[in-house]
Design an enzyme around this catalytic site. Structure first.
Site, PDB file in Angstrom:
ATOM      1  CB  ALA A  18      -0.880  -0.011   1.246  1.00 62.91           C
TER       2      ALA A  18
ATOM      3  N   GLY B 230       0.690  -5.582   0.184  1.00 64.90           N
ATOM      4  CA  GLY B 230      -0.078  -5.690  -1.053  1.00 64.90           C
ATOM      5  C   GLY B 230       0.739  -6.187  -2.239  1.00 64.90           C
TER       6      GLY B 230
ATOM      7  CD  GLU C  33      -2.612  -8.375   0.797  1.00 64.82           C
ATOM      8  OE1 GLU C  33      -3.692  -8.831   1.167  1.00 64.82           O
ATOM      9  OE2 GLU C  33      -2.278  -7.194   0.990  1.00 64.82           O
TER      10      GLU C  33
ATOM     11  CD  GLU D 159      -0.455  -6.656   4.472  1.00 64.75           C
ATOM     12  OE1 GLU D 159       0.257  -7.577   4.928  1.00 64.75           O
ATOM     13  OE2 GLU D 159      -0.832  -6.608   3.291  1.00 64.75           O
TER      14      GLU D 159
END
Ligand SMILES: C/C(=C\C(=O)SCCNC(=O)CCNC(=O)[C@H](O)C(C)(C)COP(=O)(O)OP(=O)(O)OC[C@H]1O[C@@H](n2cnc3c(N)ncnc32)[C@H](O)[C@@H]1OP(=O)(O)O)CC(=O)O
Length: 303
Positions: free
Chosen positions: A105, A150, A153, A173
């Site tokens: 992110a 992310g 991910e 995270e």
């Protein structure tokens, strides 16, 4: 077969029919996404010996490919443009930024969002990663550096992953006081099982490319090369093992495995049957048998 799964299978049959029809329309009007220096994300179609491979390149050096608004909208554009490309057999996602795949992110952009803005934004991010997972052709993430939060991910939404020895991965995270929001709690669990996924997410531990291969997070790990693109080179090698095979067969195999992994075995067989039904009327199926009998390599057209 459970009623809800049967319903999904029937809907899928209709969707597959529509997507095959759409593919033939788009083929007459094939478009290319051109990249330019200001792109944070771009799509290209390889040529020559590498024909049939599409590459999404992430290129946001100043923020280590972190997932900001502009980046995500360009990433979504690349996915939208590649997904109906009938001639593309494999999609690779790579980074053009040395030493990093994607830093997750965009924390600087996120810090400026109100609480009310965060939920919808993360929902959009999650949907983009899901759209990547739902791309019909096989996908490979080439991880040549950091793949954090992310970034990891996104790679978990690909069908396969290659990593270099200097890759550093982790769902970090919880270290930032949040949880994975791009599907990581679900996809890492499906890749390595709940106990290991919990350990990796609870500890926010980082691991390198070779460790990732031992854990089963990536399919292949390779020593990094001088150009810093060893994982990408390995991804291309892997893609070249796939591109000669029947394109409709590849997509149907992907669909059956992906959808079948989420349901019980009997229901999963329904997805296999559904996928098999799509290959029966193809010219490629005839070509597969004909080329074997004629002792030559098959020439598949995706029809
Ligand atoms: C998807 C969801 C959540 C998440 O992803 S949470 C995870 C967020 N990511 C991180 O915590 C990683 C943060 N970055 C780092 O730890 C390091 O930058 C690095 C990737 C290990 C690289 O370190 P290095 O020392 O090589 O580089 P710098 O730290 O100096 O970075 C250069 C430059 O890039 C900026 N930057 C790096 N990462 C981010 C980022 N994630 N967001 C914004 N900007 C980033 C960094 O600040 C530097 O900028 P300068 O202006 O030069 O200082 C779920 C959900 O959505 O919630």
């Amino acid at each position: 077969m459970a009623a809800s799964v049967l319903c999904r299978v029937q809907r899928l049959r209709k969707d597959l029919f529509l997507s095959v029809s759409r593919c033939s329309v788009l083929l007459k009007n094939t478009y290319l996404v051109k990249s330019n220096e200001t792109d944070e994300c771009s799509l290209e179609f390889l040529e020559g010996d590498n024909e049939g491979i599409a590459v999404i390149s992430m290129n946001r050096p100043k923020a280590k490919n972190s997932l900001g608004k502009v980046f995500l909208s360009q990433f979504q554009g690349c996915i939208n443009n590649v997904k109906f490309e009938k001639n593309i057999r494999v999609l690779i996602i790579r980074s053009m930024v040395p030493g990093v795949f994607c830093a997750g992110a965009d924390l600087k952009e996120r810090a400026k969002m109100t609480n009310e803005e965060v939920g919808p934004f993360v929902a959009g991010l999650r949907q983009s990663v899901t759209d990547l997972a739902n791309i019909p052709m096989p996908t490979i993430a080439a991880i040549d550096g950091y793949a954090l939060g992310g970034g990891l991910e996104m790679s978990l939404a690909c069908d396969m992953r290659t990593a270099s020895s200097n890759a550093k991965m982790g769902l970090v995270e919880t270290k930032r006081g949040i949880i994975p929001g791009g599907g990581g709690t679900q996809r890492l669990t499906r890749v390595v099982g709940p106990a290991l996924a919990k350990e990796l997410i609870f500890t926010a531990r980082m691991f390198d490319g070779h460790e990732a291969a031992k854990l089963g997070v990536v399919n292949h790990s390779v020593d990094q090369n001088d150009a810093g693109d060893a994982a990408y080179q390995r991804a291309v090698e892997l893609a070249l093992e796939i591109t000669p095979n029947g394109p409709v067969a590849l997509r149907m195999a992907k669909m059956a495995i992906s959808k079948g992994s989420d349901v019980d075995l009997t229901s999963g067989m329904g997805f296999e049957e559904c996928g098999y039904a799509q290959v029966i009327p193809t010219k490629d199926r005839i070509e597969g048998m004909k080329s074997f009998i004629e002792k030559r390599a098959p020439v598949y057209k995706g029809e």
